[in-house]
Design an enzyme around this catalytic site. Structure first.
Site, PDB file in Angstrom:
ATOM      1  N   TYR A  67       0.834  -1.024   0.122  1.00  0.00           N
ATOM      2  CA  TYR A  67       0.224  -0.004   0.096  1.00  0.00           C
ATOM      3  C   TYR A  67       0.999   1.065  -0.080  1.00  0.00           C
ATOM      4  O   TYR A  67       0.944   2.723  -0.633  1.00  0.00           O
ATOM      5  CB  TYR A  67      -1.686   0.225   0.774  1.00  0.00           C
ATOM      6  CG  TYR A  67      -2.728   1.014   1.156  1.00  0.00           C
ATOM      7  CD1 TYR A  67      -3.047   0.833   0.738  1.00  0.00           C
ATOM      8  CD2 TYR A  67      -1.401   2.030   1.595  1.00  0.00           C
ATOM      9  CE1 TYR A  67      -4.227   2.070   0.438  1.00  0.00           C
ATOM     10  CE2 TYR A  67      -1.700   3.967   1.318  1.00  0.00           C
ATOM     11  CZ  TYR A  67      -3.844   3.210   0.875  1.00  0.00           C
ATOM     12  OH  TYR A  67      -4.678   3.697   1.037  1.00  0.00           O
ATOM     13  N   PHE A 119      -7.427  19.497 -25.235  1.00  0.00           N
ATOM     14  CA  PHE A 119      -8.647  17.637 -26.077  1.00  0.00           C
ATOM     15  C   PHE A 119      -9.898  18.300 -24.914  1.00  0.00           C
ATOM     16  O   PHE A 119      -9.695  18.737 -23.486  1.00  0.00           O
ATOM     17  CB  PHE A 119      -7.422  16.710 -25.163  1.00  0.00           C
ATOM     18  CG  PHE A 119      -8.123  15.664 -25.092  1.00  0.00           C
ATOM     19  CD1 PHE A 119      -8.483  15.341 -26.751  1.00  0.00           C
ATOM     20  CD2 PHE A 119      -8.990  14.978 -24.092  1.00  0.00           C
ATOM     21  CE1 PHE A 119      -9.023  14.012 -27.009  1.00  0.00           C
ATOM     22  CE2 PHE A 119      -9.593  13.192 -24.451  1.00  0.00           C
ATOM     23  CZ  PHE A 119      -8.793  13.079 -25.092  1.00  0.00           C
ATOM     24  N   ASP A 120     -10.544  17.369 -25.295  1.00  0.00           N
ATOM     25  CA  ASP A 120     -12.287  17.703 -24.549  1.00  0.00           C
ATOM     26  C   ASP A 120     -11.623  17.092 -22.970  1.00  0.00           C
ATOM     27  O   ASP A 120     -12.765  17.918 -22.292  1.00  0.00           O
ATOM     28  CB  ASP A 120     -13.468  17.068 -25.809  1.00  0.00           C
ATOM     29  CG  ASP A 120     -13.226  15.452 -25.673  1.00  0.00           C
ATOM     30  OD1 ASP A 120     -11.833  14.518 -24.882  1.00  0.00           O
ATOM     31  OD2 ASP A 120     -13.462  14.578 -26.243  1.00  0.00           O
ATOM     32  N   ASP A 210       0.456  18.451 -21.661  1.00  0.00           N
ATOM     33  CA  ASP A 210      -0.640  17.413 -22.070  1.00  0.00           C
ATOM     34  C   ASP A 210       0.211  16.118 -22.822  1.00  0.00           C
ATOM     35  O   ASP A 210       0.234  16.864 -23.913  1.00  0.00           O
ATOM     36  CB  ASP A 210      -2.002  18.121 -23.083  1.00  0.00           C
ATOM     37  CG  ASP A 210      -3.225  16.750 -22.377  1.00  0.00           C
ATOM     38  OD1 ASP A 210      -2.518  16.083 -22.470  1.00  0.00           O
ATOM     39  OD2 ASP A 210      -3.969  17.310 -23.279  1.00  0.00           O
ATOM     40  N   ALA A 212      -0.014  13.341 -23.971  1.00  0.00           N
ATOM     41  CA  ALA A 212      -0.099  11.612 -23.913  1.00  0.00           C
ATOM     42  C   ALA A 212       0.766  11.128 -25.497  1.00  0.00           C
ATOM     43  O   ALA A 212       1.057  10.293 -25.116  1.00  0.00           O
ATOM     44  CB  ALA A 212      -1.810  11.931 -24.396  1.00  0.00           C
ATOM     45  N   LYS A 253      -1.623   6.309 -23.935  1.00  0.00           N
ATOM     46  CA  LYS A 253      -1.138   6.550 -25.029  1.00  0.00           C
ATOM     47  C   LYS A 253       0.422   5.895 -25.074  1.00  0.00           C
ATOM     48  O   LYS A 253       0.615   4.883 -25.127  1.00  0.00           O
ATOM     49  CB  LYS A 253      -1.607   8.237 -24.387  1.00  0.00           C
ATOM     50  CG  LYS A 253      -3.162   7.962 -26.046  1.00  0.00           C
ATOM     51  CD  LYS A 253      -3.492   7.652 -25.081  1.00  0.00           C
ATOM     52  CE  LYS A 253      -5.486   8.798 -24.774  1.00  0.00           C
ATOM     53  NZ  LYS A 253      -5.913  10.038 -23.914  1.00  0.00           N
ATOM     54  N   HIS A 445     -23.112  12.896 -28.184  1.00  0.00           N
ATOM     55  CA  HIS A 445     -22.504  11.486 -29.320  1.00  0.00           C
ATOM     56  C   HIS A 445     -22.135  10.124 -28.538  1.00  0.00           C
ATOM     57  O   HIS A 445     -22.667   8.958 -29.525  1.00  0.00           O
ATOM     58  CB  HIS A 445     -21.069  12.063 -29.791  1.00  0.00           C
ATOM     59  CG  HIS A 445     -19.754  12.481 -28.566  1.00  0.00           C
ATOM     60  ND1 HIS A 445     -20.078  13.526 -28.235  1.00  0.00           N
ATOM     61  CD2 HIS A 445     -19.012  11.523 -28.239  1.00  0.00           C
ATOM     62  CE1 HIS A 445     -18.855  13.287 -27.495  1.00  0.00           C
ATOM     63  NE2 HIS A 445     -18.299  12.392 -27.809  1.00  0.00           N
TER      64      HIS A 445
HETATM   65  C1  PLP Z   1      -6.814  10.453 -23.737  1.00  0.00           C
HETATM   66  C2  PLP Z   1      -6.450  12.241 -23.673  1.00  0.00           C
HETATM   67  C3  PLP Z   1      -6.382  13.132 -22.492  1.00  0.00           C
HETATM   68  C4  PLP Z   1      -7.019  11.900 -21.110  1.00  0.00           C
HETATM   69  O1  PLP Z   1      -6.943  10.440 -20.922  1.00  0.00           O
HETATM   70  P1  PLP Z   1      -7.669   9.613 -20.513  1.00  0.00           P
HETATM   71  O2  PLP Z   1      -5.957   8.698 -20.019  1.00  0.00           O
HETATM   72  O3  PLP Z   1      -8.408   9.629 -20.871  1.00  0.00           O
HETATM   73  O4  PLP Z   1      -8.143  10.107 -19.087  1.00  0.00           O
HETATM   74  C5  PLP Z   1      -6.100  14.012 -22.274  1.00  0.00           C
HETATM   75  N1  PLP Z   1      -5.088  14.686 -23.615  1.00  0.00           N
HETATM   76  C6  PLP Z   1      -5.238  14.167 -24.050  1.00  0.00           C
HETATM   77  C7  PLP Z   1      -4.088  14.782 -25.766  1.00  0.00           C
HETATM   78  C8  PLP Z   1      -5.342  13.116 -24.655  1.00  0.00           C
HETATM   79  O5  PLP Z   1      -5.008  12.276 -25.791  1.00  0.00           O
END
Ligand code: PLP
Length: 460
Positions: A67, A119-120, A210, A212, A253, A445
């Site tokens: 833990y 990103f959304d 960001d 990813a 990613k 969507h």
């Molecule tokens: C996928 C993604 C996120 C969010 O990440 P999750 O692991 O899906 O919560 C944020 N920013 C970008 C650019 C992404 O592609």
């Protein structure tokens, strides 16, 4: 060729056209409603859908599930620190948790965040914190056909204007999304990132990545940006992280894992505030909502993802599919990136108006034709109608994204996709639009219901 061979296989579902027609009717023509067992090639997303390496599975077995103070955490932290240079590393279960924690700790209601494109989920978390997310994509992003290499850049002129303008005091942070997922996965140049970082420093506004798809962005920099061609993707990625004050990372990613993420920070007092939120909502800071083995798998994935052979194979796969699409007569957002291909459905299906969702129509047809699942990024995703169904806003472009999971599909799978694209394009005049019959008030969507826009006799 792919720089790996296959040790574990998973059969892919094969269905008949009649089964696919029935499945689509059952889910009210919403591809999110399909069971994965009804999909032959799943190009819905590249998030958490990659194949793990033998070394990652081995790392999982070595995971320490304590833990507190897990050995896996310290290994993970060392790997992330080495890559990013950020002293504070907080594991989280996925990227959006990092967003929520950082924005809860850093933002106060009424503030503004700026980005090349949020990103959304990033935008949603900014808005949940009572703030406004402003996108400043570069002008060349608007031209879908332009093959300029860095259409993911931020508009530096507008960034500078914002940082000097009347609302400057309310700007809480700048987020650079690498690659720019909201703009068709286009990359950001190091020149643009460095200049954005300099502006942020000058105006004392923190800059976050960001990150990813940091490795895919770095690969494209080594291919296309003067001054970086002699560097490895890993070296470019290290430089990029060093230009920022921290990062938000979805490891689903470029961590090549099924679940996980992290928040990297330079500011220790900010990290302490984030850590309290982490403990309250994700888990103790040495596991952050993940299993110990997940941390080891991320650590291993982060070392594999910058391998030039991995990135080259990904770029080649995307280029191959891009060629098949163009040969089929389907325009894509140029140039093809690495994580996905974006089909220009609006141009392919001019007979379908925006509020009958050409992107959605193309996505449904790709499923009917060959069991391929993709996702619409057009007016179903971004548009809005009034109570009578009259369009209020539609999306600037009607696109369909074919995402490419990492190390999952080979070239013969992509050739199948190519054949389906060709068959679909040949019969494009007969593809119907779709009418919304039910929609939730938020993120429609995912859960809306639709029906084909055809007369009783089946004609459009
Ligand atoms: C996928 C993604 C996120 C969010 O990440 P999750 O692991 O899906 O919560 C944020 N920013 C970008 C650019 C992404 O592609």
């Amino acid at each position: 060729m792919e720089p790996y061979r296959i040790k574990v296989v998973e059969p892919i579902p094969v269905t008949t056209r009649a089964q696919r027609e029935q499945a689509l009717r059952r889910v009210h023509y919403n591809l999110f409603g399909l069971r994965a067992d009804e999909v032959t090639i799943d190009l819905l997303t590249d998030s958490g859908t990659g194949a793990l390496s033998a070394a990652q599975w081995a790392a999982a077995m070595a995971g320490d599930e304590s833990y507190a103070g897990s050995r896996s955490f310290f290994h993970f932290r060392d790997v992330v620190q080495d890559l990013t240079s950020y002293p504070c590393v907080l594991p989280v279960h996925q990227g959006r948790a990092a967003e929520r924690i950082l924005f809860s700790a850093l933002l106060t209601p009424g503030q503004i965040t700026l980005s090349n494109t949020h990103f959304d989920t990033t935008r949603a978390n900014v808005e949940l914190a009572g703030c406004r997310a402003v996108d400043l994509p570069c002008p060349q992003a608007e031209d879908l056909d332009s093959t300029e290499p860095f259409k993911g850049d931020i508009d530096l002129r507008r960034l500078e204007e914002a940082l000097r303008g009347p609302d400057a005091g309310r700007i809480a942070l700048v987020v650079m999304t690498l690659t720019n997922n909201g703009e068709a996965g286009q990359p950001v140049s190091m020149d643009n990132l460095s200049r954005a970082a300099a502006l942020c420093r000058e105006h004392a506004v923190p800059l976050f990545l960001d990150a990813a798809r940091f490795a895919e962005n770095a690969w494209l920099v080594t291919r296309h940006e003067d001054g970086y061609r002699h560097l490895s993707p890993r070296q470019v990625a290290e430089q990029a992280f060093r230009l920022a004050d921290g990062c938000l990372m979805s490891a689903k990613k470029d961590g090549i894992v099924h679940i996980g993420g992290f928040l990297g920070l330079r500011d220790r007092s900010l990290a302490e505030r984030c850590e309290l939120l982490l403990i309250a909502t994700e888990g103790f800071p040495t596991y952050g909502g993940l299993a110990g083995r997940d941390l080891d798998m991320i650590a291993q994935g982060l070392t594999e993802v910058t391998d030039p052979r991995h990135l080259q194979a990904r770029a080649d796969a995307a280029r191959h599919l891009a060629r098949l699409a163009r040969d089929a007569g389907i325009d894509i957002v140029e140039p093809p990136g690495l994580h996905a291909l974006y089909l220009n459905a609006g141009r392919l299906l001019p007979h379908i108006p925006a509020h009958r969702f050409p992107g959605h129509a193309l996505a449904c047809q790709l499923y009917l034709e060959g069991g391929i699942r993709s996702v619409e990024l057009g007016s179903l995703y971004l548009g809005r109608e009034d109570e009578n169904g009259t369009p209020v806003t539609s999306a600037p472009y009607e696109l369909v994204r074919l995402a490419l999971p990492r190390r999952t599909y080979g070239l013969s799978h992509l050739n199948h996709v190519g054949e389906v694209l060709a068959a679909t394009a040949r019969a494009k005049e007969r593809i119907p639009g779709y009418r919304l019959i039910e929609q939730p008030s938020l993120l429609r969507h995912f859960r809306c219901k639709l029906e084909p826009d055809v007369d009783a006799d089946g004609a459009r």
